[in-house]
Design a protein around this motif. Structure first.
Motif, PDB file in Angstrom:
ATOM      1  N   LEU A 107       0.823  -1.213   0.000  1.00 18.18           N
ATOM      2  CA  LEU A 107       0.000   0.000   0.000  1.00 18.18           C
ATOM      3  C   LEU A 107       0.856   1.262   0.000  1.00 18.18           C
ATOM      4  N   LEU A 108       1.936   1.255   0.754  1.00 18.80           N
ATOM      5  CA  LEU A 108       2.818   2.424   0.769  1.00 18.80           C
ATOM      6  C   LEU A 108       3.511   2.634  -0.580  1.00 18.80           C
ATOM      7  N   ILE A 109       3.916   1.566  -1.222  1.00 16.09           N
ATOM      8  CA  ILE A 109       4.493   1.682  -2.562  1.00 16.09           C
ATOM      9  C   ILE A 109       3.433   2.173  -3.548  1.00 16.09           C
ATOM     10  N   ALA A 110       2.191   1.711  -3.383  1.00 19.49           N
ATOM     11  CA  ALA A 110       1.103   2.160  -4.255  1.00 19.49           C
ATOM     12  C   ALA A 110       0.839   3.656  -4.079  1.00 19.49           C
ATOM     13  N   ILE A 111       0.982   4.169  -2.861  1.00 20.87           N
ATOM     14  CA  ILE A 111       0.828   5.608  -2.630  1.00 20.87           C
ATOM     15  C   ILE A 111       1.902   6.374  -3.408  1.00 20.87           C
ATOM     16  N   PHE A 112       3.124   5.884  -3.357  1.00 21.50           N
ATOM     17  CA  PHE A 112       4.202   6.535  -4.099  1.00 21.50           C
ATOM     18  C   PHE A 112       3.921   6.520  -5.596  1.00 21.50           C
ATOM     19  N   VAL A 113       3.477   5.397  -6.108  1.00 23.60           N
ATOM     20  CA  VAL A 113       3.199   5.283  -7.543  1.00 23.60           C
ATOM     21  C   VAL A 113       2.032   6.183  -7.930  1.00 23.60           C
ATOM     22  N   ALA A 114       1.005   6.284  -7.082  1.00 23.10           N
ATOM     23  CA  ALA A 114      -0.138   7.157  -7.373  1.00 23.10           C
ATOM     24  C   ALA A 114       0.294   8.623  -7.426  1.00 23.10           C
TER      25      ALA A 114
ATOM     26  N   VAL B  44      12.676   4.591  12.147  1.00 23.37           N
ATOM     27  CA  VAL B  44      11.823   5.729  11.803  1.00 23.37           C
ATOM     28  C   VAL B  44      12.684   6.966  11.535  1.00 23.37           C
ATOM     29  N   ILE B  45      13.717   7.167  12.338  1.00 25.05           N
ATOM     30  CA  ILE B  45      14.620   8.306  12.122  1.00 25.05           C
ATOM     31  C   ILE B  45      15.254   8.217  10.737  1.00 25.05           C
ATOM     32  N   VAL B  46      15.713   7.040  10.358  1.00 24.74           N
ATOM     33  CA  VAL B  46      16.361   6.876   9.055  1.00 24.74           C
ATOM     34  C   VAL B  46      15.351   7.009   7.916  1.00 24.74           C
ATOM     35  N   LEU B  47      14.131   6.527   8.121  1.00 30.74           N
ATOM     36  CA  LEU B  47      13.125   6.653   7.073  1.00 30.74           C
ATOM     37  C   LEU B  47      12.741   8.110   6.836  1.00 30.74           C
ATOM     38  N   LEU B  48      12.666   8.890   7.902  1.00 29.91           N
ATOM     39  CA  LEU B  48      12.283  10.286   7.747  1.00 29.91           C
ATOM     40  C   LEU B  48      13.444  11.165   7.299  1.00 29.91           C
ATOM     41  N   ARG B  49      14.616  10.930   7.857  1.00 29.94           N
ATOM     42  CA  ARG B  49      15.796  11.717   7.507  1.00 29.94           C
ATOM     43  C   ARG B  49      16.975  10.780   7.273  1.00 29.94           C
TER      44      ARG B  49
ATOM     45  N   ALA C 157       8.909   9.356   1.640  1.00 26.32           N
ATOM     46  CA  ALA C 157       8.898   8.617   2.914  1.00 26.32           C
ATOM     47  C   ALA C 157       8.045   7.366   2.811  1.00 26.32           C
ATOM     48  N   SER C 158       6.916   7.441   2.108  1.00 23.73           N
ATOM     49  CA  SER C 158       6.076   6.252   1.975  1.00 23.73           C
ATOM     50  C   SER C 158       6.756   5.197   1.112  1.00 23.73           C
ATOM     51  N   ALA C 159       7.516   5.605   0.103  1.00 28.63           N
ATOM     52  CA  ALA C 159       8.244   4.631  -0.722  1.00 28.63           C
ATOM     53  C   ALA C 159       9.322   3.931   0.099  1.00 28.63           C
ATOM     54  N   ARG C 160      10.080   4.698   0.883  1.00 30.84           N
ATOM     55  CA  ARG C 160      11.128   4.083   1.714  1.00 30.84           C
ATOM     56  C   ARG C 160      10.525   3.150   2.758  1.00 30.84           C
ATOM     57  N   ALA C 161       9.454   3.607   3.421  1.00 29.21           N
ATOM     58  CA  ALA C 161       8.817   2.769   4.443  1.00 29.21           C
ATOM     59  C   ALA C 161       8.215   1.513   3.810  1.00 29.21           C
ATOM     60  N   GLY C 162       7.648   1.642   2.630  1.00 26.98           N
ATOM     61  CA  GLY C 162       7.082   0.482   1.941  1.00 26.98           C
ATOM     62  C   GLY C 162       8.135  -0.545   1.575  1.00 26.98           C
ATOM     63  N   LEU C 163       9.278  -0.071   1.094  1.00 31.48           N
ATOM     64  CA  LEU C 163      10.355  -1.002   0.755  1.00 31.48           C
ATOM     65  C   LEU C 163      10.906  -1.701   1.993  1.00 31.48           C
ATOM     66  N   VAL C 164      11.018  -0.972   3.097  1.00 33.51           N
ATOM     67  CA  VAL C 164      11.491  -1.595   4.338  1.00 33.51           C
ATOM     68  C   VAL C 164      10.484  -2.626   4.833  1.00 33.51           C
ATOM     69  N   MET C 165       9.205  -2.311   4.753  1.00 30.40           N
ATOM     70  CA  MET C 165       8.186  -3.278   5.195  1.00 30.40           C
ATOM     71  C   MET C 165       8.179  -4.525   4.323  1.00 30.40           C
ATOM     72  N   LEU C 166       8.355  -4.360   3.022  1.00 30.71           N
ATOM     73  CA  LEU C 166       8.431  -5.535   2.149  1.00 30.71           C
ATOM     74  C   LEU C 166       9.679  -6.368   2.453  1.00 30.71           C
ATOM     75  N   ALA C 167      10.790  -5.721   2.750  1.00 28.27           N
ATOM     76  CA  ALA C 167      12.002  -6.463   3.125  1.00 28.27           C
ATOM     77  C   ALA C 167      11.792  -7.209   4.432  1.00 28.27           C
TER      78      ALA C 167
ATOM     79  N   PHE D  76       6.230  13.330   1.558  1.00 27.25           N
ATOM     80  CA  PHE D  76       5.307  12.246   1.903  1.00 27.25           C
ATOM     81  C   PHE D  76       5.476  11.056   0.969  1.00 27.25           C
ATOM     82  N   ALA D  77       5.579  11.323  -0.325  1.00 29.75           N
ATOM     83  CA  ALA D  77       5.710  10.226  -1.287  1.00 29.75           C
ATOM     84  C   ALA D  77       7.046   9.500  -1.102  1.00 29.75           C
TER      85      ALA D  77
END
Length: 114
Positions: free
Chosen positions: A13-20, A76-81, A38-48, A35-36
């Motif tokens: 879903l987070l990767i889909a937000i980035f693609v949208a 979370v710190i690394v995903l945001l910054r 951060a959602s792509a990075r968080a999505g990739l980490v969740m898939l990993a 936002f896009a």
């Protein structure tokens, strides 16, 4: 539903937000949107994490919950910054050293009380 499935669904879903956002604003607009990105990075980490879940379960049981809370905070710190990677790694290493030090002190000085 199992944790692995939930991680995979949330990551997708987070990767889909980035693609949208990318289709709406263009790829350059999506990469410049906080936002896009951060959602792509968080999505990739969740898939990993979803892919590595069977190997993570034994590791999860070895450490106390406060340690994993620190790892989550560092993530979370690394995903945001991403520039704060060294700070996050230092935080996790400090907590690991404190955890190991407490274990060593307990085993060394308080053997008779255990």
């Amino acid at each position: 539903m199992k944790q692995r499935s939930l991680l995979a669904i949330a990551g997708t879903l987070l990767i889909a937000i980035f693609v949208a956002v990318a289709f709406g604003d263009g790829w350059q607009g999506a990469s410049h949107s906080f936002f896009a990105s951060a959602s792509a990075r968080a999505g990739l980490v969740m898939l990993a994490l979803a892919l590595a879940w069977p190997q993570l379960v034994p590791l999860w049981k070895r450490f106390p919950p406060w340690f994993w809370g620190t790892v989550l905070l560092a993530l979370v710190i690394v995903l945001l910054r991403p520039r704060l990677l060294l700070l996050a790694m230092g935080l996790v290493l400090a907590v690991a050293a404190i955890h190991g030090g407490i274990g060593w002190i307990t085993k060394t000085f308080f053997r008779d009380r255990l």
